[in-house]
Design a protein around this motif. Structure first.
Motif, PDB file in Angstrom:
ATOM      1  N   PHE A 186       1.927  19.898  26.810  1.00  0.00           N
ATOM      2  CA  PHE A 186       0.590  19.080  26.454  1.00  0.00           C
ATOM      3  C   PHE A 186       0.501  17.673  26.564  1.00  0.00           C
ATOM      4  N   ALA A 187       1.826  17.118  27.050  1.00  0.00           N
ATOM      5  CA  ALA A 187       1.864  15.667  27.012  1.00  0.00           C
ATOM      6  C   ALA A 187       0.681  14.898  27.770  1.00  0.00           C
ATOM      7  N   ASN A 188       0.508  13.657  27.438  1.00  0.00           N
ATOM      8  CA  ASN A 188      -0.447  12.965  28.279  1.00  0.00           C
ATOM      9  C   ASN A 188       0.017  12.192  29.376  1.00  0.00           C
ATOM     10  N   SER A 225       3.420  20.217  13.442  1.00  0.00           N
ATOM     11  CA  SER A 225       3.420  18.832  13.988  1.00  0.00           C
ATOM     12  C   SER A 225       3.060  18.706  15.270  1.00  0.00           C
ATOM     13  N   PRO A 226       2.290  17.456  15.523  1.00  0.00           N
ATOM     14  CA  PRO A 226       1.619  17.263  16.693  1.00  0.00           C
ATOM     15  C   PRO A 226       2.110  17.906  18.144  1.00  0.00           C
ATOM     16  N   ASP A 227       3.454  17.590  18.229  1.00  0.00           N
ATOM     17  CA  ASP A 227       3.943  18.001  19.301  1.00  0.00           C
ATOM     18  C   ASP A 227       4.611  19.552  19.243  1.00  0.00           C
ATOM     19  N   GLY A 228       4.067  20.254  18.252  1.00  0.00           N
ATOM     20  CA  GLY A 228       4.535  21.533  18.147  1.00  0.00           C
ATOM     21  C   GLY A 228       5.923  21.896  18.087  1.00  0.00           C
ATOM     22  N   SER A 229       6.812  20.932  17.556  1.00  0.00           N
ATOM     23  CA  SER A 229       8.242  21.255  17.453  1.00  0.00           C
ATOM     24  C   SER A 229       8.720  21.543  16.044  1.00  0.00           C
ATOM     25  N   ILE A 230       8.035  21.471  14.868  1.00  0.00           N
ATOM     26  CA  ILE A 230       8.195  21.797  13.550  1.00  0.00           C
ATOM     27  C   ILE A 230       7.140  22.625  12.859  1.00  0.00           C
TER      28      ILE A 230
END
Length: 496
Positions: A143-145, A255-260
């Motif tokens: 999902f990176a911009n 977390s926003p990046d889905g890592s936690i």
């Protein structure tokens, strides 16, 4: 006088000519011929000593065949120097171990070559020396911009020739030193589907762009009810279902990046895996959580559970109402018994497996007998630890009864020259791959040599061994701090 001089000149000339004739063969014998390489053989007894067209370098031994191979000054593989024993070099053969090759840093002009240097000259031989085929296992952020950094994770991601992401060519990319990741900048527009296609000198790997979740760790696998717990991984977003040890978790934050994923531990009734399902798939741990025993329990620190009372650690209880052992308010979040190691600043070389420095455990079955020949990569050594005060300097060493292989836990060590005081936020689970148990290196010291290869290296053929956990200062100066920390639930767990 003239006649005498003429006669002397004649005899001097005669002896000079004769001397040149006499010594001419001796001069020819000192000429060293140029080395010649004709092939490379597998280093094994006949008939397994077959010719090799190339190898995947893995520190294996080979036999270089040819002529004039004695007296080698240098032998290189892909430009990387090999160490060799002169006693194993003969005129027509040389037994040599291929060195470790870091493909991210070699001179590609010397790729796939063996170079052999003697006083007589240099021989260069074409020989395939490449890593295994590239593998991609994950994308850091689907999902990176546009403009964000993205990393592909896997193995053998070196010598990359081309890379495309979702059909868009990536003109600039960089592999890490070990070839476990490739970084690039997300193009504009950012593709959200399709494939990653990476081609290197060995082959091409195709990886589907998808946000399939993965779980890489749990902050505390044996937390108390009401404690904060964190699940680490990738793509832990848009979660549909989440269970921890068979218990449904309905309240959590990603977390926003889905890592936690963070949540509060509910009351648990059993052990079991962690499982998270998103629209893209399900991630489930192979191992169980809320499990203090694993497949091989060394100690839970309870009364009579395999520890030696003459060790240097202090025993405490997490129960505030306990009479003995006493309650220690410095280590909340553990309602059972645990060991505490406490030291002042350690002098250079201070610390050992005895006195106030160690937790000593009796023999226990680390690995079931039936699993002794399994790959050690399927297992890990785990324990819970709580370190409330800053720790900087000194290693926590973990070893079996046979002290050949040691794991050195030094979380304050950022790199070879930088340290930072380390603490934990309450109790955490530490996971140690068995490949991190290493023998002694003559230069780097204990626990810095070669990794263990099989369980028998560490715990003997039976798998039944004692365990020692102790602190030792390997530095040449006193440690910046002392150590104050608690340990619990030392165990072996099957992780895959």
């Amino acid at each position: 006088m003239y006649k005498i001089n003429k006669i002397n000149f004649f005899f001097l000339f005669f002896f000079a000519v004769m001397a040149s004739i006499v010594f001419m063969p001796a001069c020819k014998k000192t000429v060293t011929s140029t080395p010649v390489i004709t092939g490379v053989l597998n280093y094994a007894a006949s008939p397994a000593d077959t010719a090799l067209p190339g190898v995947i370098p893995n520190a294996q031994w080979v036999v270089i065949t040819g002529k004039n191979l004695q007296g080698a000054l240098a032998i290189t593989f892909n430009g990387v120097p090999a160490t060799f024993n002169a006693a194993l070099l003969a005129p027509n053969s040389a037994v040599v171990q291929i060195p470790s090759i870091l493909f991210s840093s070699i001179d590609t002009n010397k790729l796939n070559t063996i170079q052999y240097m003697t006083p007589g000259g240099i021989a260069t031989f074409s020989f395939k020396l490449l890593p295994a085929a590239p593998v991609i296992t994950a994308i850091s952020n689907v999902f990176a911009n546009p403009g964000d950094s993205v990393f592909l994770y896997g193995t053998n991601l070196v010598l990359v020739k081309s890379l495309s992401y979702g059909g868009t060519t990536i003109p600039s990319f960089k592999s890490d030193t070990l070839g476990t990741s490739v970084g690039f900048v997300m193009p504009n527009p950012a593709p959200s589907s399709g494939n990653v296609v990476l081609t290197n000198r060995v082959g091409t790997v195709i990886f589907k762009i998808a946000a399939t979740p993965t779980i890489t760790g749990v902050s505390n696998e044996n937390a108390n009810t009401g404690d904060s717990v964190y699940i680490y991984g990738t793509y832990l977003k848009s979660i549909q279902t989440f269970t921890f040890a068979g218990t449904s978790i309905s309240s959590f934050v990603s977390s926003p990046d889905g890592s936690i994923v963070a949540f509060t531990m509910p009351s648990l009734s059993q052990s079991g895996p962690v499982s998270i399902t998103t629209p893209f798939g399900t991630a489930t741990t192979f191992y169980n959580v809320n499990d203090v025993y694993g497949i091989g329990s060394l100690t839970t620190c309870e009364w009579g559970n395999n520890w030696q009372w003459w060790g240097g650690a202090s025993l405490y209880s997490g129960d505030p109402n306990s009479g003995w052992p006493s309650y220690n308010p410095d280590f909340p979040g553990n309602s059972t018994q645990y060991f505490v190691l406490q030291t002042k600043s350690l002098a250079a070389g201070e610390g050992n497996t005895w006195s106030n420095y160690a937790i000593l455990l009796n023999n226990a079955q680390w690995v079931p007998t039936a699993d002794m020949n399994d790959s050690i990569q399927k297992y890990a050594f785990k324990f819970e630890v709580s370190i409330p005060k800053p720790w900087n300097g000194g290693a926590i060493d973990i070893m079996a009864s046979d002290q050949t292989y040691i794991y050195r836990w030094e979380p304050w060590q950022i790199n070879a020259s930088t340290t930072a005081a380390f603490t934990t936020n309450g109790w955490v689970t530490v996971t140690v791959p068995f490949t991190e148990f290493r023998n002694t290196d003559a230069t780097l010291g204990e626990g810095r040599g070669t990794s263990m290869k099989k369980f028998a290296d560490l715990v003997g053929s039976s798998g039944n061994s004692g365990c020692k956990v102790y602190i030792h200062n390997y530095g040449t100066a006193a440690t910046a701090t002392g150590f104050y920390g608690a340990f619990d639930n030392l165990r072996v767990v099957k992780i895959r």
